[in-house]
Design an enzyme around this catalytic site. Structure first.
Site, PDB file in Angstrom:
ATOM      1  N   HIS A   1      10.119  -9.101   1.537  1.00 11.05           N
ATOM      2  CA  HIS A   1      10.762  -8.287   2.747  1.00 11.05           C
ATOM      3  C   HIS A   1      10.497  -8.822   4.095  1.00 11.05           C
ATOM      4  O   HIS A   1       9.492  -9.711   3.978  1.00 11.05           O
ATOM      5  CB  HIS A   1       9.928  -6.931   2.803  1.00 11.05           C
ATOM      6  CG  HIS A   1      10.377  -5.852   3.478  1.00 11.05           C
ATOM      7  ND1 HIS A   1      10.005  -5.644   4.727  1.00 11.05           N
ATOM      8  CD2 HIS A   1      11.068  -4.894   3.305  1.00 11.05           C
ATOM      9  CE1 HIS A   1      10.532  -4.681   5.456  1.00 11.05           C
ATOM     10  NE2 HIS A   1      11.286  -4.005   4.623  1.00 11.05           N
TER      11      HIS A   1
ATOM     12  N   ASP B   1       1.651  -7.070  -1.120  1.00 12.47           N
ATOM     13  CA  ASP B   1       2.271  -6.083  -0.305  1.00 12.47           C
ATOM     14  C   ASP B   1       2.624  -4.747  -1.530  1.00 12.47           C
ATOM     15  O   ASP B   1       3.554  -5.414  -2.460  1.00 12.47           O
ATOM     16  CB  ASP B   1       3.589  -6.689   0.108  1.00 12.47           C
ATOM     17  CG  ASP B   1       4.763  -5.609   0.649  1.00 12.47           C
ATOM     18  OD1 ASP B   1       4.477  -4.639   0.387  1.00 12.47           O
ATOM     19  OD2 ASP B   1       5.643  -6.090   1.295  1.00 12.47           O
TER      20      ASP B   1
ATOM     21  N   GLN C   1       6.111  -1.063  -2.508  1.00 10.36           N
ATOM     22  CA  GLN C   1       6.876  -0.504  -3.737  1.00 10.36           C
ATOM     23  C   GLN C   1       6.279  -0.140  -4.706  1.00 10.36           C
ATOM     24  O   GLN C   1       6.844   0.301  -5.900  1.00 10.36           O
ATOM     25  CB  GLN C   1       8.189  -1.405  -3.795  1.00 10.36           C
ATOM     26  CG  GLN C   1       8.982  -1.487  -2.608  1.00 10.36           C
ATOM     27  CD  GLN C   1       9.867  -0.315  -2.217  1.00 10.36           C
ATOM     28  OE1 GLN C   1       9.768   0.604  -2.842  1.00 10.36           O
ATOM     29  NE2 GLN C   1      10.327  -0.176  -0.890  1.00 10.36           N
TER      30      GLN C   1
ATOM     31  N   LYS D   1       6.270   6.138   1.876  1.00 10.31           N
ATOM     32  CA  LYS D   1       6.937   5.535   0.757  1.00 10.31           C
ATOM     33  C   LYS D   1       6.403   6.322  -0.450  1.00 10.31           C
ATOM     34  O   LYS D   1       6.645   6.167  -1.449  1.00 10.31           O
ATOM     35  CB  LYS D   1       6.942   4.144   0.483  1.00 10.31           C
ATOM     36  CG  LYS D   1       7.866   3.556   1.515  1.00 10.31           C
ATOM     37  CD  LYS D   1       8.143   2.036   1.164  1.00 10.31           C
ATOM     38  CE  LYS D   1       8.632   1.179   2.512  1.00 10.31           C
ATOM     39  NZ  LYS D   1      10.015   1.298   2.532  1.00 10.31           N
TER      40      LYS D   1
ATOM     41  N   CYS E   1      16.385  -5.558   4.473  1.00 10.31           N
ATOM     42  CA  CYS E   1      15.420  -6.463   5.070  1.00 10.31           C
ATOM     43  C   CYS E   1      14.868  -7.619   4.031  1.00 10.31           C
ATOM     44  O   CYS E   1      13.564  -7.764   4.071  1.00 10.31           O
ATOM     45  CB  CYS E   1      13.890  -5.422   5.561  1.00 10.31           C
ATOM     46  SG  CYS E   1      14.622  -4.122   6.589  1.00 10.31           S
TER      47      CYS E   1
HETATM   48  N1  PMP Z   1       7.472  -4.415   2.122  1.00 12.20           N
HETATM   49  C1  PMP Z   1       8.087  -3.943   1.133  1.00 12.20           C
HETATM   50  C2  PMP Z   1       8.301  -4.488  -0.136  1.00 12.20           C
HETATM   51  C3  PMP Z   1       9.026  -2.737   1.443  1.00 12.20           C
HETATM   52  O1  PMP Z   1       9.895  -2.363   0.709  1.00 12.20           O
HETATM   53  C4  PMP Z   1       8.951  -2.191   2.774  1.00 12.20           C
HETATM   54  C5  PMP Z   1       9.597  -1.172   3.449  1.00 12.20           C
HETATM   55  N2  PMP Z   1      11.138  -1.246   2.978  1.00 12.20           N
HETATM   56  C6  PMP Z   1       8.070  -3.010   3.904  1.00 12.20           C
HETATM   57  C7  PMP Z   1       7.307  -3.973   3.088  1.00 12.20           C
HETATM   58  C8  PMP Z   1       7.876  -2.311   5.038  1.00 12.20           C
HETATM   59  O2  PMP Z   1       7.185  -1.204   5.222  1.00 12.20           O
HETATM   60  P1  PMP Z   1       7.326  -0.289   6.365  1.00 12.20           P
HETATM   61  O3  PMP Z   1       8.418  -0.284   7.194  1.00 12.20           O
HETATM   62  O4  PMP Z   1       6.903   1.128   6.057  1.00 12.20           O
HETATM   63  O5  PMP Z   1       6.291  -0.948   7.245  1.00 12.20           O
END
Ligand code: PMP
Length: 406
Positions: A121, A198, A201, A224, A364
């Site tokens: 991401h 990270d 997910q 999430k 993203c």
């Molecule tokens: N890492 C991953 C794998 C994600 O899916 C996301 C959110 N789409 C993020 C980081 C960022 O999370 P946040 O916007 O809640 O900070």
């Protein structure tokens, strides 16, 4: 899965356009919130609210107790050794930026290297690029196969005497790939390299145990996993956190302040400047309690069943391309797809008119899109409240849209 659980999520009963009920399949972006979470937060606002820490009065102490109890709930959820290793942040993005900034400042010099992967991401790419611009570090990128799995042959060659950290996602938010992070952490540790995982997910879908994984840092977002927005967590091993400078200055992160110098608070407060979102921490704790009460293994089994069912049904759609591993053992509850040459934005917009919420675009993860040679995908992602009937609605919707374009 017990169907009554859906009643805990009032939004799922909404009519969108003239479609009823809403089919919400955008859970990888954010999950819906059960009443228990929202009510615990409004109850705290109505009956407890006061700024936490250092308050001598009753409400402040009660709010502090709730905030620290929430930290303990997170500690238990991740099976961390100590609550001092649990730092409240605004989310995964802030957690990763904190590590890039503070670990980077303390442990990395010009020419030192961080390893990330091709499926990250943007949060886990750009944080390191900022450090690259500030301190001249190098970013090395582990490749993926066409099916979206990490290429692990040759991983040893990525470790050099200058490697300082490996930072990777446990589950891809685009491909659904579940990476073998435990094995990768073992390899990294053999090279003396710490690992940031990270978990944005992964935490909503299966049990995470930071001690079993043996990771050095772990990040996730409250929103999430059925919790509120604006709160997330960074788990960090004390031995690293102790060696890192604070992230921001002010509020709870100090011990003493004078114009000739300042001393910093103990962990975890050293990394929590300013008034923390103590209402959101209560909401997050409620969300984790909710997940525990349903049972993370029950959630995992339900979502695996749903993903397998969805894959099977979707594969029967002509011209359907599904991204990510075909091996369902390593494919989590995220399905990115493309139907013929129907643009993902058209597909998403038309599904929306049928009352089905999916996400479209690059999710993203633009470098991953480049790797796959595409601009974007449609993405359906599941949570504990989704049903086979909703998968049927998605499939019928796609078929209908396909007919319109024929
Ligand atoms: N890492 C991953 C794998 C994600 O899916 C996301 C959110 N789409 C993020 C980081 C960022 O999370 P946040 O916007 O809640 O900070």
């Amino acid at each position: 899965m017990n169907c009554d659980l859906r009643n805990d999520f009032p939004i799922l009963g909404r009519k969108i356009y003239d479609k009823y009920p809403l089919v919400y399949l955008d859970n990888a972006a954010t999950t819906q919130k059960p009443r228990q979470v929202v009510e615990a937060m409004s109850d705290e606002y109505y009956n407890v609210n006061a700024n936490v820490h250092r308050g001598v009065h009753f409400l402040s102490q009660q709010a502090t107790d709730l905030h620290e109890a929430a930290r303990e709930t997170v500690r238990r959820f991740l099976n961390a050794r100590s609550a001092s290793e649990i730092i409240f942040t605004r989310g995964t993005t802030e957690s990763i930026n904190l590590v890039a900034s503070c670990f980077g400042q303390a442990m990395m010099k010009e020419g030192d290297e961080v390893i990330i992967t091709e499926m990250e991401h943007h949060s886990n790419i750009v944080s390191w690029q900022l450090l690259q611009a500030r301190q001249g570090i190098k970013i090395r990128v582990l490749p993926i196969t066409d099916e979206g799995e990490l290429v692990l042959e040759g991983i040893e060659d990525f470790f050099t005497p200058r490697t300082r950290l490996l930072s990777l996602t446990q589950v891809s938010n685009v491909l659904g790939t579940i990476n073998p992070v435990k094995d990768i952490i073992r390899i990294a540790h053999n090279h003396g390299v710490p690992v940031l995982v990270d978990g944005a997910q992964s935490t909503p879908h299966f049990r995470v145990d930071v001690r079993d994984l043996d990771c050095d840092f772990f990040a996730f977002s409250g929103h999430k996993i059925y919790g509120p927005t604006g709160i997330g967590v960074l788990y960090g091993r004390e031995e690293w956190l102790d060696r890192m400078p604070p992230y921001m200055g002010g509020g709870e992160m100090i011990k003493t302040v004078s114009f000739s110098g300042t001393t910093f608070n103990d962990l975890p407060y050293k990394f929590e400047a300013g008034t923390p979102d103590y209402i959101a921490s209560t909401g997050l704790a409620q969300a984790l309690d909710y997940v525990n009460s349903v049972g993370i293994e029950t959630i995992e089994a339900h979502e695996r069943d749903l993903t397998a069912y969805a894959m099977q049904c979707m594969m029967e759609i002509p011209d359907m391309k599904i991204f990510g591993p075909s091996n369902l053992d390593i494919h989590d509850a995220v399905i990115s797809f493309q139907v013929g040459n129907i643009h993902h934005l058209d597909m998403g917009t038309l599904l929306d008119r049928l009352g089905i919420a999916v996400r479209t675009g690059h999710h993203c993860a633009e470098p991953l899109m480049h790797r796959l040679g595409i601009e974007g995908t449609c993405r359906a992602s599941f949570a504990l409240y989704n049903t086979r009937e909703e998968v049927d609605a998605l499939v019928e919707g796609i078929l209908r849209i396909q007919k319109m374009f024929a």
